[in-house]
Design a protein around this motif. Structure first.
Motif: not given
Length: 132
Positions: A73-85, A93-101
């Motif tokens: 409802a607050h219209r946040p913008r999400f940026e794609p983050e490069e996933p770790l292996p 499976a375990l997926t993860s990303t190092p967040p930009g924030d």
């Protein structure tokens, strides 16, 4: 599954399925930025657990949809983050990303469904460094 609630757009068309674990993060960003809470929730198993809001947890696809309606409802913008292996063991499976924030890391446990697609089972959207 086609035809089940939560896996179709309001116009009845089916959502794109995540055929690789890494697809879920991309679809999450696309659907969040489109303001589609039901589409985000469709990326989760029926009884998935999300460690959000911080210090709390949200359990179940329907609760995740309701939470995401409030967030979007607050219209946040999400940026794609490069996933770790991705780590895969059979149908888990375990997926993860190092967040930009700077939130430390994001990690998700995903499970292969009978049709070969993947859904999130556990979602830890942010790890906060423990206070020292």
């Amino acid at each position: 599954m086609p035809g089940t609630p939560g896996h179709q757009h309001e116009d009845g068309s089916a959502y794109e399925k995540a055929m690789r674990p890494e697809d879920i993060t991309r679809l999450f960003v696309e659907r969040s930025n489109a303001g589609d809470a039901a589409g985000v929730a469709a990326l989760y198993e029926e009884d998935a657990v999300m460690a959000y809001p911080p210090g709390d947890r949200t359990v179940g696809r329907e609760a995740i949809r309701a939470l995401w309606e409030k967030v979007l409802a607050h219209r946040p913008r999400f940026e794609p983050e490069e996933p770790l292996p991705t780590l895969v063991s059979g149908d888990i499976a375990l997926t993860s990303t190092p967040p930009g924030d700077g939130a430390g890391a994001r990690a998700q446990v995903v499970r292969r469904q009978p049709d070969g697609s993947w859904l999130r089972l556990l979602d830890q959207p942010e790890f906060v460094s423990p206070a020292r």
